[in-house]
Every structure is written in C-alpha cells, then in structure tokens.
Design a protein around this motif. Structure first.
Motif, PDB file in Angstrom:
ATOM      1  N   ARG A 162       0.815  -1.215   0.030  1.00 54.79           N
ATOM      2  CA  ARG A 162      -0.125  -0.115  -0.173  1.00 54.79           C
ATOM      3  C   ARG A 162       0.864   1.338  -0.028  1.00 54.79           C
ATOM      4  N   TYR A 181       3.165   9.859  -6.716  1.00 53.52           N
ATOM      5  CA  TYR A 181       1.727   9.668  -6.448  1.00 53.52           C
ATOM      6  C   TYR A 181       1.575  10.692  -5.149  1.00 53.52           C
ATOM      7  N   LEU A 190      -2.386   8.092   0.996  1.00 54.77           N
ATOM      8  CA  LEU A 190      -3.175   7.569   0.073  1.00 54.77           C
ATOM      9  C   LEU A 190      -4.386   6.433   0.737  1.00 54.77           C
ATOM     10  N   LEU A 191      -4.017   6.238   1.955  1.00 55.72           N
ATOM     11  CA  LEU A 191      -5.171   5.342   2.775  1.00 55.72           C
ATOM     12  C   LEU A 191      -6.101   6.215   3.444  1.00 55.72           C
ATOM     13  N   PRO A 251      -9.623   8.195   3.895  1.00 55.10           N
ATOM     14  CA  PRO A 251     -10.786   8.125   2.812  1.00 55.10           C
ATOM     15  C   PRO A 251     -10.908   9.251   2.043  1.00 55.10           C
ATOM     16  N   PRO A 291      -7.517  10.500  -3.283  1.00 52.98           N
ATOM     17  CA  PRO A 291      -7.893   9.938  -4.810  1.00 52.98           C
ATOM     18  C   PRO A 291      -7.437   8.483  -4.544  1.00 52.98           C
ATOM     19  N   ARG A 292      -8.245   7.634  -5.554  1.00 46.13           N
ATOM     20  CA  ARG A 292      -7.935   6.110  -5.712  1.00 46.13           C
ATOM     21  C   ARG A 292      -7.180   6.073  -6.360  1.00 46.13           C
ATOM     22  N   ILE A 293      -5.733   5.447  -6.161  1.00 51.20           N
ATOM     23  CA  ILE A 293      -4.553   5.275  -7.251  1.00 51.20           C
ATOM     24  C   ILE A 293      -4.045   3.984  -6.929  1.00 51.20           C
ATOM     25  N   GLU A 294      -4.173   3.119  -8.076  1.00 47.84           N
ATOM     26  CA  GLU A 294      -3.689   1.808  -8.240  1.00 47.84           C
ATOM     27  C   GLU A 294      -2.188   1.867  -8.172  1.00 47.84           C
ATOM     28  N   LYS A 326       1.185  -5.357  -9.336  1.00 38.54           N
ATOM     29  CA  LYS A 326      -0.184  -6.041  -9.181  1.00 38.54           C
ATOM     30  C   LYS A 326      -0.020  -7.337  -9.082  1.00 38.54           C
TER      31      LYS A 326
END
Length: 345
Positions: free
Chosen positions: A247, A293, A318-319, A321, A324-327, A333
């Motif tokens: 993460r 990021y 990034l965690l 709430p 923004p959602r970042i992959e 992955k």
C-alpha cells in the motif's frame, strides 16, 4: 503467545559535526517467538542502527533518544553495559554482514566458538570443545574435528559465515539478529545459508530479525516484513501483505525495481532521487520528493499509520478516505515481480 521482543517509539540520534542525524524516528515493532521478521529498505534507512540499538552496540556518538526496547518485559534501553553483557550472545545474538570482520585472524575457528560457548556457560574447556565441534557440524562444516584447529584464512566465505552462525548459536539464544548475512556471498552460497537459517529455526525455535535490502531474500525467509524509509516505518505486514497487496508508494518502488518475472523488459525501474538528509528531516512525508503519487498534504504533514487489516499497516496519505484512488504500478499488481523469486524457495 507472549511477545518476545517489543520495541516502542524508538528514536536513535547520531551526533556529527554538522548536527544530529535522526537515524531512527519513533519506530515501533514486535517479534514473536519462532517467527522471522524482515526489516527492508535502501541503505541509510535506519535498519542496522535500529537493530544494533537492541543490543546496545550503536556506533560511536550514537544514543537512544527515546522509546523502550522490551525483551521478555525488561527494558534493555535502561540497562547498564554490564547488565547488557548478560543478554548479548546468551539471549540475543547477532550475525554481521562480513564474517571476516567478525572473526579474529589470530585464533583458530574452533577456539573462537569455544570462547563464545564459555562466555555465558560454566563449562570446562573439554566440554566446550565438544559443544563447539557439535555446533560446527550443525551448521554444515564438514570434517569439523579437523577444521576445529584451522584459522579463518583456511575457510571460504560461505564456511566463514557458517562459523559465525555457530558462534551466534553457541548459547542457545531466543533471538538471532541477522544483519545482511548473505550480501557478501555468491548466489549459490547465499541460498545455502538461507536454507541453513530456516533449518536452524525449525529445529531450535529461535526468532530471527533479518535485516536486508534484498526483497528476493525477504520472499524466501520472512513471516512478516517491516519496510523502513528515512528512519521511519513505512509499511508493516505479513509477507503476503507486502508482496501481494502493498500500500505504500515506497514499497511499490522497491518491488518495481526488481527484475521482471516475465523477462520481457530490458530495463530496471529504480526509484528516482535519493533518501533525505536526516540531520534536517523534511517536513511531511520524507518520501514525498521521490513519490510520483504524492499529494499536497505529503509536503506539509507526516501521515499517520493507517490500518489496512489486523496484520497490515502503512503510513501513507493515500489510505486516507479523502485521498484519490490510486492503483499500484502494473508490475506490482498480483505479486508479479516476486514470482520468479518464489521459484528459488
């Protein structure tokens, strides 16, 4: 299960002519009986200083600036040098990166192991010699009786590291700290030493704190993984958490820098930039200048530690709430970059 080693909010400073280096900054970790916890990160991230503080063998001008080091409930940070000597070797042992510098070139290998045995055990020289020969056999040194009287220059690098491991196990410690124990060895010998440590742990139940920058090694030995950056804990989780569901962007960067498992990429993907100056630690998240990021808040405020699951924690905005959602990068992955390493298990 009773926690064997619990480190709470540890900070370590190293005095220099330019100012204090904040080498370890408010780090909390625990080690359970019989587990292997790997501490991973780039050079200079604080891994070795963190572990050396446990035994009170910090570099000159370094000191514990805060926190607790609880071993079986006893705070090692508050012990005198004489009191720590009863813990070193007997209850907590350490294997260093370079076996040559750990051994005395003027003494035979066997004599040095005997010395380690007798340091904390009231046994005669004959019994200590018998114990030393047994240890040499346990760590895979052939013709142990004959090699007992040989000197370090008679041994290969792999045999020297086996000798150092024998010395570390001499008094049956509960915790073994392994500081980059395979870095100086070729790949084949490295694999043999890793298998040896796993076999020793299975046989004795010793807990291992494994320091390394090599994620391939981590994949082979670790139950849990702590990722450190700029003296702080960036991410903590089981090996599966870190390799299959990382993460923190720094963990993504470390995983992305591994060679591709598919063999279809000719270039590596190093993390750009360098770690920050820890005499004047940056405001906010120390990784922000190297993080593609990074959010605006990363430059202003250090992130708290967010809970991902009961076993998994990461200190990244990034965690939050609101983030923004970042992959993660495609190469990270589903553990793609580590599958090749698993083939060597």
């Amino acid at each position: 299960m009773t926690t064997l080693l619990e480190i709470k909010n540890l900070s370590v400073n190293i005095a220099t002519d330019q100012g204090d280096v904040h080498a370890v900054r408010d780090v909390s970790l625990s080690l359970e009986p019989g587990e292997t916890l790997a501490i991973v990160g780039e050079s200079g991230c604080g891994k070795s200083v963190f572990c050396k503080s446990i035994l009170g063998i910090l570099p000159v001008r370094a000191e514990v600036a805060g926190g607790e080091i609880l071993f079986k409930g006893r705070d090692l940070a508050g012990l005198s040098e004489k009191e720590l000597e009863t813990v070193r070797g007997k209850e907590i042992s350490m294997i260093f990166q370079d076996p040559v510098s750990s051994l005395n070139p003027t003494m035979s290998i066997g004599s040095q192991i005997v010395e380690a045995v007798r340091a904390h055990q009231k046994v005669g020289r004959a019994e200590a010699r018998e114990r030393a020969v047994s240890l040499m056999k346990q760590v895979g040194i052939d013709a142990a009786e004959k090699r007992f009287d040989q000197y370090p220059h008679h041994f290969s690098g792999g045999m020297l590291q086996r000798s150092v491991i024998a010395m570390a196990l001499a008094c049956g410690p509960d915790v073994l700290i392994a500081d980059e124990p395979t870095t100086a060895l070729d790949v084949t010998i490295q694999s043999q030493i890793l298998e040896l440590l796993k076999e020793i742990q299975k046989r004795t139940g010793v807990a291992i704190l494994f320091i390394t920058h090599d994620l391939g090694v981590v994949a082979r030995v670790a139950d849990r993984v702590a990722v450190m950056y700029a003296g702080k804990l960036a991410e903590l989780g089981t090996a599966d958490d870190i390799f299959y569901d990382p993460r923190h962007p720094y963990t993504w960067g470390l995983l992305s820098s591994l060679p591709s498992t598919d063999g279809d990429e000719e270039t590596l993907n190093p993390i750009p930039g360098t770690p920050p100056d820890l005499i004047n630690p940056p405001r906010g998240d120390a990784f922000a200048p190297r993080n593609p990021y990074a959010l605006a808040i990363d430059y202003e405020e250090a992130p708290p530690v967010f809970k991902v699951s009961d076993t998994h924690y990461a200190a990244t905005w990034l965690l939050d709430p609101r983030a923004p959602r970042i992959e993660p990068p495609v190469r990270v992955k589903n553990g793609r970059v580590i599958k090749r390493q698993e083939a060597f298990r």
